[in-house]
Write a protein that holds these residues in place. Structure first.
Motif, PDB file in Angstrom:
ATOM      1  N   TRP A  34     -19.851   4.858  -2.721  1.00  0.00           N
ATOM      2  CA  TRP A  34     -19.063   4.415  -1.560  1.00  0.00           C
ATOM      3  C   TRP A  34     -19.594   3.108  -0.992  1.00  0.00           C
ATOM      4  CZ3 TRP A  34     -14.392   5.602  -0.426  1.00  0.00           C
ATOM      5  CH2 TRP A  34     -13.882   6.868  -0.735  1.00  0.00           C
ATOM      6  N   GLU A  53       0.832  -1.200   0.000  1.00  0.00           N
ATOM      7  CA  GLU A  53       0.000   0.000   0.000  1.00  0.00           C
ATOM      8  C   GLU A  53       0.870   1.255   0.000  1.00  0.00           C
ATOM      9  OE1 GLU A  53      -3.858   1.452   2.455  1.00  0.00           O
ATOM     10  OE2 GLU A  53      -3.362  -0.678   2.696  1.00  0.00           O
ATOM     11  N   TYR A  88     -14.732   5.714   3.461  1.00  0.00           N
ATOM     12  CA  TYR A  88     -14.748   4.271   3.193  1.00  0.00           C
ATOM     13  C   TYR A  88     -15.299   3.478   4.375  1.00  0.00           C
ATOM     14  CZ  TYR A  88     -12.917  -0.439   2.321  1.00  0.00           C
ATOM     15  OH  TYR A  88     -12.776  -1.793   2.163  1.00  0.00           O
ATOM     16  N   LYS A  89     -16.315   2.647   4.127  1.00  0.00           N
ATOM     17  CA  LYS A  89     -16.812   1.745   5.172  1.00  0.00           C
ATOM     18  C   LYS A  89     -16.839   0.338   4.591  1.00  0.00           C
ATOM     19  CE  LYS A  89     -19.844   4.995   7.402  1.00  0.00           C
ATOM     20  NZ  LYS A  89     -19.906   5.814   6.163  1.00  0.00           N
ATOM     21  N   PRO A  90     -15.957  -0.542   5.121  1.00  0.00           N
ATOM     22  CA  PRO A  90     -15.826  -1.858   4.498  1.00  0.00           C
ATOM     23  C   PRO A  90     -17.019  -2.756   4.785  1.00  0.00           C
ATOM     24  CG  PRO A  90     -14.455  -1.717   6.459  1.00  0.00           C
ATOM     25  CD  PRO A  90     -15.080  -0.370   6.278  1.00  0.00           C
ATOM     26  N   LEU A 127      -8.246   0.103  -3.385  1.00  0.00           N
ATOM     27  CA  LEU A 127      -8.771   1.402  -3.816  1.00  0.00           C
ATOM     28  C   LEU A 127      -7.640   2.415  -4.014  1.00  0.00           C
ATOM     29  CD1 LEU A 127     -11.937   1.516  -1.542  1.00  0.00           C
ATOM     30  CD2 LEU A 127     -11.601   0.383  -3.740  1.00  0.00           C
ATOM     31  N   LEU A 161     -10.386   8.121   1.794  1.00  0.00           N
ATOM     32  CA  LEU A 161     -10.669   6.765   2.261  1.00  0.00           C
ATOM     33  C   LEU A 161     -10.976   6.803   3.746  1.00  0.00           C
ATOM     34  CD1 LEU A 161      -7.971   4.618   0.428  1.00  0.00           C
ATOM     35  CD2 LEU A 161     -10.443   4.503   0.148  1.00  0.00           C
ATOM     36  N   GLU A 162     -10.141   7.515   4.470  1.00  0.00           N
ATOM     37  CA  GLU A 162     -10.314   7.715   5.901  1.00  0.00           C
ATOM     38  C   GLU A 162     -11.743   8.170   6.206  1.00  0.00           C
ATOM     39  OE1 GLU A 162      -8.886   6.695   8.801  1.00  0.00           O
ATOM     40  OE2 GLU A 162      -7.321   6.509   7.262  1.00  0.00           O
ATOM     41  N   ARG A 216      -9.744  -2.302   1.244  1.00  0.00           N
ATOM     42  CA  ARG A 216      -9.256  -0.942   1.153  1.00  0.00           C
ATOM     43  C   ARG A 216      -8.007  -0.811   0.278  1.00  0.00           C
ATOM     44  NH1 ARG A 216      -8.560   3.576   5.745  1.00  0.00           N
ATOM     45  NH2 ARG A 216      -6.769   4.568   4.790  1.00  0.00           N
ATOM     46  N   LYS A 217      -7.121  -1.819   0.345  1.00  0.00           N
ATOM     47  CA  LYS A 217      -5.871  -1.654  -0.414  1.00  0.00           C
ATOM     48  C   LYS A 217      -6.095  -1.756  -1.926  1.00  0.00           C
ATOM     49  CE  LYS A 217      -3.772  -6.335  -0.488  1.00  0.00           C
ATOM     50  NZ  LYS A 217      -4.947  -7.022  -0.901  1.00  0.00           N
ATOM     51  N   GLY A 229     -17.418  -0.392  -0.730  1.00  0.00           N
ATOM     52  CA  GLY A 229     -17.244  -1.111   0.531  1.00  0.00           C
ATOM     53  C   GLY A 229     -17.093  -2.612   0.340  1.00  0.00           C
TER      54      GLY A 229
END
Ligand SMILES: Nc1ncnc2c1ncn2[C@@H]1O[C@H](COP(=O)(O)OP(=O)(O)O)[C@@H](O)[C@H]1O
Ligand SMILES: [Mg+2]
Lengths: 581, 497
Positions: free
Chosen positions: B468, A554, B491-493, B479, B487-488, B476-477, B472
């Motif tokens: 978004w 990352e 982003y909601k996984p 994106l 993202l912070e 995350r990696k 989800g």
């Protein structure tokens, strides 16, 4: 002698009675006095391409000869200007006539009333030859224009003076061979040059240094050199214009000539509005201060579009002759070729392929051949370069069409834009498998010395991985990804990193938009380090899934957004790779 | 220019305008002398003083009058293109009158709410228009220096447009469709929902902010009665009719007339936009029919044909229409263009869509596959594009994360679709676990992002939030196109299912 119109067919007008007029002379057509150029003479009949819309022109109306070929004005005032295809000053026309281009208007290309500070560099008594610099004028904070002895004049300087002068005031006199044998030739800062004739250098030189564009896929994989030629073919929406504008913004040239040839009005407005705001990375000055724009958009008359390319390259040669690195972008040369086709059709010439005139190839070649690295005319040994980058808009994206093929025969760099990449929003959508650059050896040598000894090896390794990925993809399509060996899957993973973390570059991101060569090297170096260490780890028996999931990946992906001023970050990531593997 | 020297004293620094002597220009000339008739064209004996582009009237012995235009002229003959076609015209007793001017259209504010035919004549049974002005329909090219860059976000309420192919005021954004695809519904939905959202105003759905007065200029070229009727009743139903101007040439109307229709419409639009300060949405449908009319004339002239018989100047000709969209510095109004065209055989490399795409500022492409799967509006986002998107979105316009999320949705959808193709051949099992996630993403994307009701008017916030929600699904990696700070924040996984 005044002529009389006998036929009007769109942009083509035929007239009679123009006796002394020569081929490629300018004329004024009809009561509206539209600008035109004689492009064919058959007996009594003079065929004229008219640079303005011909509605309201008809047989019986007059044609006035000028006795001169289509020429551009050269002198201080070019920088920052915007001209149409026949060098009419569009900003002046807008200020005086409003939003729409009115026909039959005539303004001098360069302002006549403005005073420039002429600072001599030669002195009285010097013997000068064509191309020698007489003095300089600061044309913009970024550009010093060098006033040169015009072609055909040489002898002794009998007068030269530092002064505030307009373009038409005498700044020097030369006694010797010149326009008149009996009196000294008076030199002003304004010169003219017929656009269809190349300005001669003293000598052509082989190009060597890269034209650094800050675009990673271009500089690292398919570089162009100063004085070189490149073409960007691609279907609509594949990113030709963005590439051209990126080059106009970031290429390390002294002077940029941007020719918008038969394309969108808003794209020119974009350049006009954004270039005064954008800063040149070297000097911090607005980019407009090194730029000349030639704009003959698609809705402007088609004959002037034909001329725009020549207008642009003549201005470019003029700055090259001063000893500058000049880069010319032409977007799009296909529209230029189509303008030729239209005129040729009206002349009822025998058509070649797809209706293009049979001389399409030779015209394209004469245009690109005006590029190059040169020893400038004159006794002073300056060197200048003129790089030419042309977009090509193949119908339906089909590269076998005549303009693309004729272009590929003359240019040395091929940036092939790919519809599929563009639709995934992988930009720049340069296809890394089909593009090529014949300047790679020259740039490898340069970068090996100036940037890092490992440059060439890294570049070759990158090409190899991408090539291998394409082969493996074929295989995956047949047998699925699970059937590949861990080594091959690692290659695919690394290729993906190269594509997403290196080749992909966002023109609209403040940092990503421009990457200096050194950072380009570091980015690849990090990815390739990861690759070698991952290979070793695989051999040691580490699982591929674990390698793929390493957190450091990352961080590698983010490096492109880190400016070079934070070089320590790159080293830190390299250290982490070793740690985590 | 170099040639200045031949005409003016060298120190002449003033600009000079040359105007045609009026008496030359405004005289009417008559001739009996039709020589040849072929296709929509007539060759007529020359008369003195006729000029290129001049408007003509062809007067038949029956008293019938047809209009035409000078296409080419020499000292012996004039080539005239007859708008209503040459059917029934002979060489005897036909009088051709040259009107001494180009084709014009009367304009006035009172055009709003009115319907005109393909000749620009009133066609709704109402009173004639009392013109403020008569304008040449060919217009003049806009000076690029006079253009203001289009950068104001138009919310259409349609996610595939607002989120991914954002329309801005002054843009020309065509719809590439195919026979039988619902382009008319999409265009009508845009015309109905389009509104400008000024920065700072609350961006809630359903049109909480006022429509900032889009007038609609609608030009129909060779479309069916039903389709034209659909638009007209749409405009009536939504009250848009009173700020609409319609020019209608139907499939059964003379094809050559179609060459003038978009030019009349744009002349009216320019008047409304740049003289009356209105924001004008121009819908031109169907540009393929227009281009066929041009091809017919070209063929009759025996010109060297380009691809598929279309003339080599099709690009330039289309450009003189499309480039009439935009904003001008110092003017309040604007012209936003939505041309519609059908791609023969759904082929976007066909000359009409191809050359259109080379001129317009992007394209919205409808997909038959999506349509058949019941997704509506069936916008295929991958080949669709808005070139002006980047200037119209972001902080203060839509939302800070807009550009990044849009790039990411594209990348993810493209990957999901190619994984889906692979799965079709080799089965799901051949996919890596990550690719399986992408497949799910792309399927839900079609159902939740692309799919929306004909009256569903989503705010741009809603659109981005759907984006978004779908992202989800991915770790995350994956994106990489999105800046860490967004993202912070957004982003909601893991909202699977
Ligand atoms: N390097 C890039 N970074 C981001 N977006 C890009 C890039 N290159 C192209 N694009 C996108 O693609 C669109 C079309 O590019 P453009 O250069 O206008 O295409 P073309 O000139 O080939 O028709 C642009 O409007 C932009 O949205
Ligand atoms: Mg372009």
């Amino acid at each position: 002698m005044e002529g009389i119109i006998t036929r009007v067919a769109g942009p083509l007008v035929v007239a009679r009675g123009l006796k002394e007029t020569k081929i490629f002379d300018m004329v004024k057509v009809g009561h509206l006095k539209l600008m035109g150029e004689v492009i064919e003479i058959r007996g009594e009949n003079y065929s004229i391409q008219v640079y303005e819309e011909t509605e309201g022109i008809g047989p019986g109306q007059p044609v006035y000869p000028s006795g001169e070929p289509l020429s551009v004005e050269l002198g201080p005032g070019l920088i920052g200007a915007i001209f149409d295809g026949v060098q009419r000053p569009l900003d002046v026309i807008e200020a005086r006539m409003g939003a729409y281009i009115v026909r039959g208007v005539e303004y001098p290309s360069l302002p006549r009333d403005k005073k420039w500070h002429f600072q001599p560099t030669a002195k009285k008594g010097d013997r000068v030859v064509p191309g020698d610099v007489l003095g300089v004028v600061r044309e913009s904070p970024l550009v010093v224009q060098r006033i040169m002895v015009p072609l055909g004049i040489e002898g002794e300087l009998t007068y030269i003076e530092e002064k505030e002068a307009t373009l038409e005031e005498v700044i020097a006199r030369i006694n010797g061979r010149g326009v008149s044998q009996y009196a000294p030739t008076e030199i002003t800062m304004l010169q003219r040059w017929p656009v269809r004739q190349a300005r001669p250098p003293r000598q052509k030189l082989p190009p060597e240094d890269p034209l650094v564009t800050g675009q990673r896929i271009l500089d690292t994989l398919f570089p162009v050199v100063k004085g070189g030629t490149a073409c960007v073919p691609g279907p609509f929406g594949s990113g030709k214009t963005v590439i051209q504008q990126q080059l106009a913004k970031w290429a390390d040239a002294d002077i940029i000539i941007y020719v918008g040839c038969g394309e969108r009005g808003n794209e020119m407005a974009d350049v006009l509005l954004s270039f005064p705001e954008l800063k040149d990375p070297k000097s911090g000055r607005p980019l407009m201060e090194r730029t000349v724009l030639v704009a003959n958009t698609s809705n402007m008359p088609v004959a002037a579009r034909e001329a725009s390319i020549f207008t642009g390259i003549t201005i470019a040669e003029y700055y090259r002759d001063m000893g500058y690195h000049v880069a010319l972008m032409a977007d799009s040369t296909s529209r230029w070729a189509e303008a030729m086709r239209e005129i040729s059709g009206r002349l009822e010439e025998m058509p070649g392929e797809e209706g293009f005139p049979p001389y399409l190839g030779s015209r394209l070649a004469t245009f690109y051949e005006r590029s190059g690295s040169i020893l400038c005319l004159g006794s002073q040994g300056r060197k200048g370069t003129l790089s030419v980058i042309g977009s090509v808009s193949p119908p339906g994206g089909d590269l076998s069409e005549p303009v693309t093929q004729a272009t590929l025969r003359v240019v040395k760099v091929f940036w092939s834009l790919d519809d599929r990449l563009a639709s995934q929003r992988h930009f720049p959508a340069v296809n890394w498998l089909t593009s090529y650059s014949l300047y790679q050896p020259a740039v490898d040598a340069y970068a090996g010395k100036r940037i890092a000894p490992g440059w060439k090896e890294n570049r070759k390794e990158t090409h190899r991985i991408l090539q291998r990925e394409a082969e493996l993809e074929e295989l995956v399509r047949l047998v699925g990804v699970e059937a590949l060996s861990p080594e091959d899957r690692l290659i695919m993973e690394v290729a993906r990193m190269i594509r997403e973390d290196f080749l992909h570059q966002n023109a609209f991101h403040e940092v990503d938009t421009y990457t200096p060569l050194e950072k380009q090297y570091l980015l690849l170096e990090v990815i390739l380090k990861f690759y070698t260490q991952a290979q070793e780890a695989l051999k040691r028996g580490v699982e591929l899934a674990r390698i793929i999931d390493l957190p450091v990946r990352e961080e590698i992906a983010k490096l492109r957004y880190i400016p070079l001023t934070q070089k320590e970050v790159f080293q830190r990531v390299i250290d982490k790779i070793s740690e985590q593997l | 220019m170099g040639l200045l020297r031949g005409f003016a004293p060298r120190n002449d620094i003033s600009g000079r305008v040359f105007r045609l002597p009026l008496k030359e220009y405004l005289t009417v000339k008559d001739v009996f002398g039709v020589k040849d008739i072929f296709g929509p064209l007539m060759l007529v004996e020359a008369v003195e003083g006729v000029t290129y582009g001049e408007l003509t009237e062809v007067r038949l012995p029956t008293g019938d009058i047809r209009r035409g235009r000078v296409l080419e002229i020499s000292d012996s003959t004039v080539l005239v293109q007859v708008f209503e076609g040459t059917l029934g015209i002979g060489t005897d007793n036909v009088r051709v009158r040259f009107l001494g001017k180009g084709q014009e259209i009367p304009v006035s504010r009172d055009m709003l709410g009115r319907v005109f035919d393909g000749e620009g004549r009133v066609a709704d049974g109402g009173p004639p228009i009392i013109p403020e002005k008569r304008l040449n329909i060919n217009g003049s090219p806009i000076n690029p220096c006079a253009r203001d860059y289009p950068n104001e976000f138009i919310q259409t309420g349609i996610s595939t447009i607002d989120g991914l192919n954002t329309l801005v005021r002054g843009q020309k954004l065509p719809i590439f469709s195919g026979a039988g695809l619902p382009h008319a519904r999409l265009a009508a939905q845009i015309a109905r929902q389009a509104r400008l959202i000024a920065a700072g105003e609350e961006k809630v759905g359903g049109g909480a902010t006022a429509l900032s007065g889009f007038a609609v200029v609608f030009a129909a070229m060779g479309i069916t009665f039903e389709e034209a009727d659909y638009f007209i009743s749409e405009f009536r139903k939504t009250g848009a009719m009173e700020r609409a101007v319609l020019f209608i040439n139907l499939a059964e109307d003379p094809p050559i007339e179609r060459l003038a229709v978009p030019r009349m419409a744009l002349t009216a639009a320019e008047y409304l936009a740049f003289e009356l300060d209105m924001h004008v949405l121009v819908i031109l449908t169907d540009m393929t029919n227009y281009s066929e009319a041009l091809r017919e004339v070209s063929a009759a002239r025996r010109e060297v044909p380009g691809r598929r018989g279309y003339p080599g100047y099709l690009y330039t000709d289309l450009a003189t229409i499309y480039e009439r969209a935009g904003r001008l510095k110092g003017k309040k109004g604007s012209i936003t263009q939505i041309p519609i065209l059908t791609m023969p055989e759904d082929d976007k490399t066909h000359p009409v869509p191809d050359l259109t795409g080379y001129i317009t500022e992007g394209q919205l492409i409808l997909s038959r596959t999506l349509h058949n799967r019941g997704i509506s509006p069936p916008v295929d986002i991958l080949p669709s594009l808005s070139r002006l998107k980047d200037k119209g979105i972001g902080k203060g316009k839509t939302r800070e994360d807009h550009a990044d999320i849009s790039n990411q949705l594209y990348a993810a959808y493209a990957r999901g679709n190619s994984a889906k193709e692979l799965a079709v051949i080799l089965g799901e099992g051949a996919l890596s676990p990550t690719d399986r996630l992408y497949v799910e993403f792309s399927e839900r994307f079609d159902r939740e992002f692309v799919q929306q009701g004909e009256t569903e008017n989503r705010s741009v916030e809603e659109t981005l939030n759907i984006g978004w929600r779908l992202l989800g699904l991915l770790p995350r990696k994956e994106l990489k196109r999105i800046r860490p700070e967004y993202l912070e924040k957004y982003y909601k996984p893991g909202t699977r299912g």
